[in-house]
Write an enzyme that holds these catalytic residues in place. Structure first.
Site, PDB file in Angstrom:
ATOM      1  N   GLY A  46      -0.531   4.061   2.524  1.00  0.00           N
ATOM      2  CA  GLY A  46      -1.912   3.735   2.207  1.00  0.00           C
ATOM      3  C   GLY A  46      -2.103   2.232   2.143  1.00  0.00           C
ATOM      4  O   GLY A  46      -1.129   1.471   2.026  1.00  0.00           O
ATOM      5  N   GLN A  51      -5.976  -5.615  -0.323  1.00  0.00           N
ATOM      6  CA  GLN A  51      -4.547  -5.969  -0.213  1.00  0.00           C
ATOM      7  C   GLN A  51      -4.295  -6.943   0.950  1.00  0.00           C
ATOM      8  O   GLN A  51      -3.266  -7.591   0.993  1.00  0.00           O
ATOM      9  CB  GLN A  51      -3.683  -4.708  -0.047  1.00  0.00           C
ATOM     10  CG  GLN A  51      -3.678  -3.827  -1.305  1.00  0.00           C
ATOM     11  CD  GLN A  51      -2.828  -2.594  -1.127  1.00  0.00           C
ATOM     12  OE1 GLN A  51      -3.295  -1.564  -0.643  1.00  0.00           O
ATOM     13  NE2 GLN A  51      -1.560  -2.679  -1.522  1.00  0.00           N
ATOM     14  N   CYS A  94       3.927   0.427  -4.426  1.00  0.00           N
ATOM     15  CA  CYS A  94       2.730  -0.289  -3.952  1.00  0.00           C
ATOM     16  C   CYS A  94       3.192  -1.472  -3.119  1.00  0.00           C
ATOM     17  O   CYS A  94       4.087  -2.217  -3.536  1.00  0.00           O
ATOM     18  CB  CYS A  94       1.902  -0.771  -5.140  1.00  0.00           C
ATOM     19  SG  CYS A  94       0.395  -1.627  -4.652  1.00  0.00           S
ATOM     20  N   LEU A  95       2.570  -1.626  -1.954  1.00  0.00           N
ATOM     21  CA  LEU A  95       2.960  -2.731  -1.068  1.00  0.00           C
ATOM     22  C   LEU A  95       2.635  -4.081  -1.701  1.00  0.00           C
ATOM     23  O   LEU A  95       3.221  -5.088  -1.331  1.00  0.00           O
ATOM     24  CB  LEU A  95       2.267  -2.572   0.294  1.00  0.00           C
ATOM     25  CG  LEU A  95       2.596  -1.267   1.021  1.00  0.00           C
ATOM     26  CD1 LEU A  95       1.717  -1.094   2.262  1.00  0.00           C
ATOM     27  CD2 LEU A  95       4.068  -1.200   1.401  1.00  0.00           C
ATOM     28  N   HIS A 136      -4.662   6.244  -6.127  1.00  0.00           N
ATOM     29  CA  HIS A 136      -3.984   4.944  -6.192  1.00  0.00           C
ATOM     30  C   HIS A 136      -4.779   3.904  -5.390  1.00  0.00           C
ATOM     31  O   HIS A 136      -5.020   2.788  -5.866  1.00  0.00           O
ATOM     32  CB  HIS A 136      -2.564   5.101  -5.617  1.00  0.00           C
ATOM     33  CG  HIS A 136      -1.795   3.829  -5.465  1.00  0.00           C
ATOM     34  ND1 HIS A 136      -0.638   3.550  -6.166  1.00  0.00           N
ATOM     35  CD2 HIS A 136      -1.981   2.760  -4.660  1.00  0.00           C
ATOM     36  CE1 HIS A 136      -0.177   2.371  -5.812  1.00  0.00           C
ATOM     37  NE2 HIS A 136      -0.972   1.858  -4.877  1.00  0.00           N
ATOM     38  N   GLU A 137      -5.199   4.287  -4.181  1.00  0.00           N
ATOM     39  CA  GLU A 137      -5.938   3.344  -3.317  1.00  0.00           C
ATOM     40  C   GLU A 137      -7.313   3.035  -3.891  1.00  0.00           C
ATOM     41  O   GLU A 137      -7.782   1.891  -3.815  1.00  0.00           O
ATOM     42  CB  GLU A 137      -6.070   3.894  -1.895  1.00  0.00           C
ATOM     43  CG  GLU A 137      -4.752   4.135  -1.169  1.00  0.00           C
ATOM     44  CD  GLU A 137      -3.814   2.944  -1.190  1.00  0.00           C
ATOM     45  OE1 GLU A 137      -4.290   1.793  -1.205  1.00  0.00           O
ATOM     46  OE2 GLU A 137      -2.585   3.159  -1.221  1.00  0.00           O
ATOM     47  N   HIS A 140      -7.283   0.322  -6.345  1.00  0.00           N
ATOM     48  CA  HIS A 140      -7.296  -1.032  -5.763  1.00  0.00           C
ATOM     49  C   HIS A 140      -8.729  -1.546  -5.615  1.00  0.00           C
ATOM     50  O   HIS A 140      -8.989  -2.738  -5.772  1.00  0.00           O
ATOM     51  CB  HIS A 140      -6.638  -1.029  -4.376  1.00  0.00           C
ATOM     52  CG  HIS A 140      -5.138  -1.108  -4.408  1.00  0.00           C
ATOM     53  ND1 HIS A 140      -4.442  -2.175  -4.936  1.00  0.00           N
ATOM     54  CD2 HIS A 140      -4.198  -0.254  -3.929  1.00  0.00           C
ATOM     55  CE1 HIS A 140      -3.141  -1.969  -4.804  1.00  0.00           C
ATOM     56  NE2 HIS A 140      -2.952  -0.802  -4.204  1.00  0.00           N
TER      57      HIS A 140
HETATM   58  O1  K1U Z   1       0.238  -0.427  -1.485  1.00  0.00           O
HETATM   59  C1  K1U Z   1      -0.247   0.683  -1.397  1.00  0.00           C
HETATM   60  O2  K1U Z   1      -1.282   0.963  -1.981  1.00  0.00           O
HETATM   61  C2  K1U Z   1       0.435   1.711  -0.551  1.00  0.00           C
HETATM   62  C3  K1U Z   1       1.376   2.613  -1.299  1.00  0.00           C
HETATM   63  C4  K1U Z   1       0.688   3.946  -1.511  1.00  0.00           C
HETATM   64  C5  K1U Z   1       1.262   4.911  -2.489  1.00  0.00           C
HETATM   65  C6  K1U Z   1       2.592   5.265  -2.488  1.00  0.00           C
HETATM   66  C7  K1U Z   1       3.086   6.200  -3.386  1.00  0.00           C
HETATM   67  C8  K1U Z   1       2.249   6.801  -4.270  1.00  0.00           C
HETATM   68  C9  K1U Z   1       0.923   6.432  -4.303  1.00  0.00           C
HETATM   69  C10 K1U Z   1       0.437   5.511  -3.403  1.00  0.00           C
HETATM   70  C11 K1U Z   1       2.639   2.755  -0.444  1.00  0.00           C
HETATM   71  O3  K1U Z   1       2.570   3.149   0.670  1.00  0.00           O
HETATM   72  S1  K1U Z   1       4.148   2.282  -1.144  1.00  0.00           S
HETATM   73  C12 K1U Z   1       5.323   2.670   0.153  1.00  0.00           C
HETATM   74  C13 K1U Z   1       5.572   4.123   0.321  1.00  0.00           C
HETATM   75  O4  K1U Z   1       5.173   4.920  -0.499  1.00  0.00           O
HETATM   76  C14 K1U Z   1       6.308   4.605   1.506  1.00  0.00           C
HETATM   77  C15 K1U Z   1       6.858   3.736   2.407  1.00  0.00           C
HETATM   78  C16 K1U Z   1       7.547   4.224   3.517  1.00  0.00           C
HETATM   79  C17 K1U Z   1       7.677   5.565   3.713  1.00  0.00           C
HETATM   80  C18 K1U Z   1       7.141   6.450   2.814  1.00  0.00           C
HETATM   81  C19 K1U Z   1       6.442   5.968   1.721  1.00  0.00           C
HETATM   82 ZN    ZN Z   2      -1.072  -0.034  -3.966  1.00  0.00          ZN
END
Ligand code: K1U
Ligand code: ZN
Length: 172
Positions: A46, A51, A94-95, A136-137, A140
């Site tokens: 996401g 971001q 979260c990225l 979660h998004e 943000h």
């Molecule tokens: O930064 C963000 O908002 C994105 C975040 C979204 C998220 C992840 C887990 C639970 C709720 C919301 C991510 O994408 S973190 C990275 C991640 O989850 C992932 C990365 C590579 C493969 C699979 C998952």
């Molecule tokens: Zn996030």
């Protein structure tokens, strides 16, 4: 399309409340293209526009986790209509909070109204990871990060680590 730099905590921009999109036009579609490319490159499931430094109410997601079968989703001006009282716990990342993970409890199901990539009104009934990710998004869009749900102590430890990592990156 281009891959943009993802802002990381601590950064004041991440705390802004994003503004609604007036009309889904060519410029916003280009922004969504950049966002999805940035999200796949990260990689993540996401991304919210803030971001990458754009305070607009736009989210992209793909929870398919299959490199060969991409299922991109685009949400403009999303609004949650209904939330389940039952909670589900997921380990979130979260990225914008790199290398940090925590178990967060959120409503296990929700219903979201939004405009899609073409500006068409849509209704989504979400559960499981989809419901967690969209909530979660949407946080943000309000300037909220998952670490805000942690104790003061845990949150400050994470912010200290991230600040230190940022300083080291600048020095090197
Ligand atoms: O930064 C963000 O908002 C994105 C975040 C979204 C998220 C992840 C887990 C639970 C709720 C919301 C991510 O994408 S973190 C990275 C991640 O989850 C992932 C990365 C590579 C493969 C699979 C998952
Ligand atoms: Zn996030």
């Amino acid at each position: 399309m281009s891959v943009k730099i993802i802002l990381t905590e601590p950064n004041k921009l991440l705390r802004l409340v994003s503004e609604p999109v007036e009309k889904v036009d060519k410029e916003y579609r280009r922004l969504m293209d950049d966002m999805i490319e940035t999200m796949y490159a990260a990689p993540g499931i996401g991304l919210a526009a803030i971001q990458i430094g754009v305070p607009k109410r736009i989210i992209v997601m793909d929870i398919s986790r299959d490199e060969n079968k991409k299922e991109p989703m685009y949400f403009v001006n999303p609004v949650v209509n209904k939330k389940n009282s039952e909670k589900a716990i997921y380990e979130e990342g979260c990225l914008s909070v790199p290398d940090q993970f925590a178990e967060i409890a959120r409503p296990s199901k929700c219903e979201v109204e939004y405009l899609d990539y073409n500006g068409k009104k849509q209704l989504l009934k979400a559960e499981g990871l989809l419901a967690t990710c969209i909530q979660h998004e949407m946080d943000h869009l309000e300037g909220i990060l998952f670490i805000d749900y942690l104790s003061k102590l845990k949150k400050s430890i994470i912010i200290k680590k991230l600040s230190k990592a940022k300083t080291n990156r600048i020095v090197v």
